[in-house]
Write a protein that holds these residues in place. Structure first.
Motif, PDB file in Angstrom:
ATOM      1  N   VAL A 110       2.197   4.462   5.925  1.00 38.48           N
ATOM      2  CA  VAL A 110       1.294   3.520   6.597  1.00 38.48           C
ATOM      3  C   VAL A 110       1.864   3.226   7.977  1.00 38.48           C
ATOM      4  CG1 VAL A 110       0.555   2.440   4.431  1.00 38.48           C
ATOM      5  CG2 VAL A 110       2.481   1.474   5.689  1.00 38.48           C
ATOM      6  N   LEU A 111       1.024   2.724   8.857  1.00 39.48           N
ATOM      7  CA  LEU A 111       1.462   2.425  10.217  1.00 39.48           C
ATOM      8  C   LEU A 111       0.948   1.049  10.621  1.00 39.48           C
ATOM      9  CD1 LEU A 111       1.674   4.659  13.306  1.00 39.48           C
ATOM     10  CD2 LEU A 111       0.142   2.703  13.460  1.00 39.48           C
ATOM     11  N   ILE A 112       1.830   0.288  11.283  1.00 45.04           N
ATOM     12  CA  ILE A 112       1.439  -1.018  11.827  1.00 45.04           C
ATOM     13  C   ILE A 112       1.625  -0.954  13.341  1.00 45.04           C
ATOM     14  CG2 ILE A 112       1.800  -3.515  11.746  1.00 45.04           C
ATOM     15  CD1 ILE A 112       3.330  -3.126   9.122  1.00 45.04           C
ATOM     16  N   ASP A 113       0.560  -1.165  14.076  1.00 44.10           N
ATOM     17  CA  ASP A 113       0.585  -1.108  15.539  1.00 44.10           C
ATOM     18  C   ASP A 113       0.590  -2.544  16.067  1.00 44.10           C
ATOM     19  OD1 ASP A 113       0.632   0.377  17.891  1.00 44.10           O
ATOM     20  OD2 ASP A 113      -1.569   0.429  18.077  1.00 44.10           O
TER      21      ASP A 113
ATOM     22  N   VAL B  38       0.834  -1.203   0.000  1.00 46.00           N
ATOM     23  CA  VAL B  38       0.000   0.000   0.000  1.00 46.00           C
ATOM     24  C   VAL B  38       0.873   1.259   0.000  1.00 46.00           C
ATOM     25  CG1 VAL B  38      -1.654   1.342   1.361  1.00 46.00           C
ATOM     26  CG2 VAL B  38      -2.011  -1.114   1.040  1.00 46.00           C
ATOM     27  N   ALA B  39       1.977   1.234   0.775  1.00 46.58           N
ATOM     28  CA  ALA B  39       2.825   2.434   0.881  1.00 46.58           C
ATOM     29  C   ALA B  39       3.468   2.795  -0.451  1.00 46.58           C
ATOM     30  CB  ALA B  39       3.902   2.218   1.941  1.00 46.58           C
ATOM     31  N   THR B  40       3.784   1.783  -1.268  1.00 45.36           N
ATOM     32  CA  THR B  40       4.633   2.038  -2.436  1.00 45.36           C
ATOM     33  C   THR B  40       3.897   2.034  -3.769  1.00 45.36           C
ATOM     34  OG1 THR B  40       5.172  -0.321  -2.512  1.00 45.36           O
ATOM     35  CG2 THR B  40       6.707   1.098  -1.352  1.00 45.36           C
ATOM     36  N   THR B  41       2.649   1.600  -3.806  1.00 43.42           N
ATOM     37  CA  THR B  41       1.932   1.548  -5.080  1.00 43.42           C
ATOM     38  C   THR B  41       0.882   2.654  -5.140  1.00 43.42           C
ATOM     39  OG1 THR B  41       0.398  -0.057  -4.113  1.00 43.42           O
ATOM     40  CG2 THR B  41       2.242  -0.940  -5.385  1.00 43.42           C
ATOM     41  N   GLY B  42       0.328   2.860  -6.322  1.00 37.43           N
ATOM     42  CA  GLY B  42      -0.649   3.942  -6.477  1.00 37.43           C
ATOM     43  C   GLY B  42       0.005   5.257  -6.113  1.00 37.43           C
TER      44      GLY B  42
END
Lengths: 598, 175
Positions: free
Chosen positions: A155-158, A146-150
């Motif tokens: 983004v964050l992962i908790d 998600v961070a690198t496409t489009g």
């Protein structure tokens, strides 16, 4: 293979190709820091988590790879909020991992608990709270996707502490279908019919401008852009986020538009009959008052984010797609239309008219347009009062830095006057050599972002051009730079003020200076630099500028900070007053008498 | 033209209905609500329910298209990673239904009057107390507006509407 969630997290990052990350440990993220000792990933220990986030941004902006930052729960996580917001505004790919209190404690106001996925919902492209260890590899893979496409973004992962400690059976999602993203389908190929319609408008345009934004860089589209510009012979403006996407020395380049853009770039857009927006988003700092912006122009808007189309300005032709891909398709369509590259016309020097492509039969000749553009360039070049009575002009510092450093030097700026002077007076010749905080306007960005940029491109000279106000916000990351042997160079344009605010108070608040004075001597920047393991140099007169830069350039084993004592009363020109029309551009007072036929 | 019909026609002019299929995951409603709030889009009503596929839920959002162009609302919504698909329904292309519960204060005389009124609307009395009645009406939002206006002539103790749900109108020949 049985792993803990923490081991799976680090292994996932390794599998994803992460080589370096920036972070600071704490209670809830403790389990994740243990496997870092056995990992191939270089971890850079920051002094404040905001530094980790901006370093990851600087790294991402110069390498094109996602930056990775790690922090603990609660305050550790909230300290990364500013970099997340910054990266969201500037579409920088970032993966931030935060620790969280154990799942059983979530919602109980436990020690260092904060609902960071709730806090960052509006400033991340997406975020995840991982509730089971077996979800970790899939979530990490989805996060990087998600961070690198489009349109790229943070983004964050908790990761709750008990999830890090739990056992899972290792796997790695091999295909996109395994990522569990049923609602995520970025579009990259532009609609061929829209591209054909765009090219038709381009062939008929008499006063065209290529309005190039950060998307041209994000899509790795610099080569396609040069080809497109030369094939069409269209003039190019590069926004603050696109500096370096097109060489400033190119005869087709008009420079930066916007609030502090140069007169020709701003006015060319105002008078254009066609704007080809390439990965640009009609930001208010570019358009000025929207209803007075480029009133006679038809608009072709190319953007990978469908929500940018018609958000500010309704285009005549909308093309949703990757900027590079669309430019390449445009070139194909121009081929088909018989518009071939005209090398001779492009190679003419700046004084002559570059009208590549327009020689094809039946196309409008744009000599008149280029004549107008060249006249504006002659009458209203960037200007400052070089005669300085012994004071150091900040613009002169930037010019000297530019002249004494390699062309591919990476320049990093914070936010304010120094940022505008850096953007105006540096000559950007290569993509990914300009790192700054554009959309968010984050003071304190420069020092940590420069550290991240140098980590990403250790082969390049990295100069942060910073303000004294900005420097004081995040200077502690020079301790990180010294400890990790990351030899960045920092030029503080020290005017003892929050300079841009001071400029607005002078121009728009009747010189009522409210809370903007900082003092040139407090702190003592040289002593402070030395205390942080850097070399500190002070410059107080114009003759000292070049020798100080040469001395700084000769040092490559530690960071260097140069405290340039600059003219406190210098203002950034040109300027479009906030909320005003771009037609009301204010040039330097020395140029106010100049008149150009329009 | 009555006040109620004037209002509902005015509303339908400004309204658009979005049916949004989202992943059935924690926090998705907050993401949608947060998006509307931070972008300054106004919601008239919002209804959420699971679908026949447990992985997804369906939101029926009635948006105020005067607060932002509909296309911009849709494109911003579509950027949410958990949003799977969006379909828009113009008011005249949709079958819309809504539920209303209303508790009204009554005495012996008013009780039968209200029961009769609700009967005309094909509503139901769902609860009866010594001095109160709770009535229910499911129907088009306009019908609910009408009954609500008429009940306004009595003493409404509490009134709750569900927000509308909608599906596309079927073509004459289609399934």
């Amino acid at each position: 293979m049985r792993l803990t969630g923490a081991q799976a997290l680090i292994k996932s990052l390794e599998t994803q190709g992460v080589e370096v990350m920036f972070g600071l440990p704490g209670g809830a993220i403790l389990p994740v820091y243990d496997p870092i000792l056995d990992s191939s990933i270089r971890h850079i220990l920051v002094r404040h988590e905001q530094g980790a986030g901006h370093m990851a941004e600087g790294y991402a902006m110069v390498t094109g790879r996602p930056g990775v930052a790690m922090a603990t729960s609660g305050p550790g996580a909230t300290n990364v909020v500013t970099p997340l917001s910054n990266a969201y505004m500037d579409s920088t790919p970032l993966v931030v991992i935060t620790g969280q209190v154990s799942t059983s404690a979530i919602g109980s106001d436990a020690f260092q608990e904060c609902d960071i996925t709730g806090v960052t919902m509006g400033i991340t492209k997406h975020n995840w709270l991982v509730k089971r260890a077996e979800d970790i590899p899939r979530t990490v893979a989805a996060a990087f996707h998600v961070a690198t496409t489009g349109r790229p973004g943070p983004v964050l992962i908790d990761v709750p502490k008990d999830v890090s400690n739990a056992q899972m059976e290792w796997y790695w999602p091999e295909t996109e279908a395994d990522l569990d993203l049923p609602g995520y389908h970025p579009r990259t190929e532009g609609d061929p019919a829209a591209i054909a319609a765009a090219v038709e408008l381009m062939l008929r345009a008499e006063r065209p401008v290529l309005y190039v934004g950060g998307g041209a860089l994000k899509s790795r589209g610099a080569a396609a852009l040069i080809e497109l510009a030369e094939r069409t012979g269209f003039p190019v403006v590069t926004t603050l986020m696109a500096r370096g996407a097109f060489p400033d020395s190119h005869p087709l380049c008009l420079g930066m538009p916007g609030m502090h853009g140069n007169y020709t770039a701003v006015t060319a857009m105002q008078r254009a009959d066609l704007l080809v927006a390439l990965g640009s988003r009609f930001d208010d700092r570019v358009t000025g008052r929207v209803d007075a912006f480029a009133p006679g122009a038809k608009v072709i808007h190319v953007d990978i984010d469908p929500a940018e189309i018609a958000k500010v300005r309704v285009p005549e032709v909308a093309i949703v797609g990757d900027c590079r891909v669309v430019m390449e398709r445009m070139l194909d369509a121009l081929d088909a239309a018989g518009l071939v590259h005209d090398e001779a016309a492009v190679r003419t020097d700046r004084g002559a008219t570059a009208v590549a492509g327009s020689r094809a039969a039946g196309r409008p000749a744009r000599e008149g347009w280029w004549g107008q553009l060249r006249a504006w360039q002659r009458e209203y070049p960037l200007h400052y009062e070089a005669e300085s009575e012994g004071t150091v002009k900040p613009q002169m510092v930037v010019e000297t830095l530019r002249d004494l450093n390699p062309e591919d030097t990476i320049v990093v700026a914070g936010v304010g006057q120094h940022q505008m002077w850096a953007s105006q007076y540096w000559r950007f010749e290569h993509p990914y050599t300009w790192v700054n905080s554009g959309g968010a306007g984050t003071m304190g960005f420069a020092v940590p972002a420069a550290v991240g940029a140098k980590v990403g491109r250790p082969d390049k000279t990295v100069w942060a051009i910073d303000g004294d106000g900005c420097f004081q916000m995040t200077a502690q990351e020079l301790v990180t730079a010294s400890a990790e042997r990351i030899p960045i160079k920092v030029a503080i344009l020290n005017n003892a003020y929050l300079g841009m605010v001071r400029q607005w108070q002078e121009m728009f608040y009747a010189e009522r200076y409210s809370e903007v004075y900082l003092s040139p001597d407090l702190p003592d920047y040289v002593k402070w630099a030395e205390a942080m393991g850097c070399v500190g140099i002070r410059v107080e007169s114009p003759e000292e500028v070049a020798p100080a830069i040469e001395k700084a350039n000769a040092i490559d084993d530690r960071p260097v900070v140069v405290d340039f004592r600059t003219d406190a009363f210098e203002k950034v020109f040109p300027m479009v007053p906030a909320g005003g029309s771009n037609d009301d551009i204010v040039v330097h007072p020395n140029q106010a008498g100049a008149r150009v036929a329009q | 033209m009555t006040a109620a019909t004037a209002r509902s026609e005015g509303e339908s002019f400004r309204h658009h209905i979005l049916t949004v299929l989202v992943e059935n995951k924690a926090g998705v409603l907050a993401r949608v609500a947060g998006l509307f709030s931070r972008r300054g889009f106004n919601i008239f009503s919002l209804a959420v329910a699971p679908t026949d596929d447990e992985r997804f839920s369906r939101l029926t959002i009635v948006v105020d298209v005067e607060s932002a162009p509909l296309e911009q609302v849709i494109q911003q919504l579509d950027k949410l990673v958990n949003v799977v698909s969006i379909s828009q329904l113009a008011p005249d292309a949709a079958v819309e239904r809504e539920l209303m519960l209303a508790t009204v204060a009554v005495d012996a005389r008013l009780r039968s009057e209200i029961i009769e009124l609700v009967g005309v609307f094909r509503g139901e009395v769902v609860n009866v107390g010594p001095d109160r009645l709770t009535v229910m009406l499911a129907g088009s939002p306009d019908t609910l507006d009408d009954l609500e206006r008429l009940l306004g002539g009595y003493t409404i103790v509490e009134l709750q509407r569900s927000g509308r749900v909608a599906l596309p109108k079927l073509g004459r020949s289609g399934g």
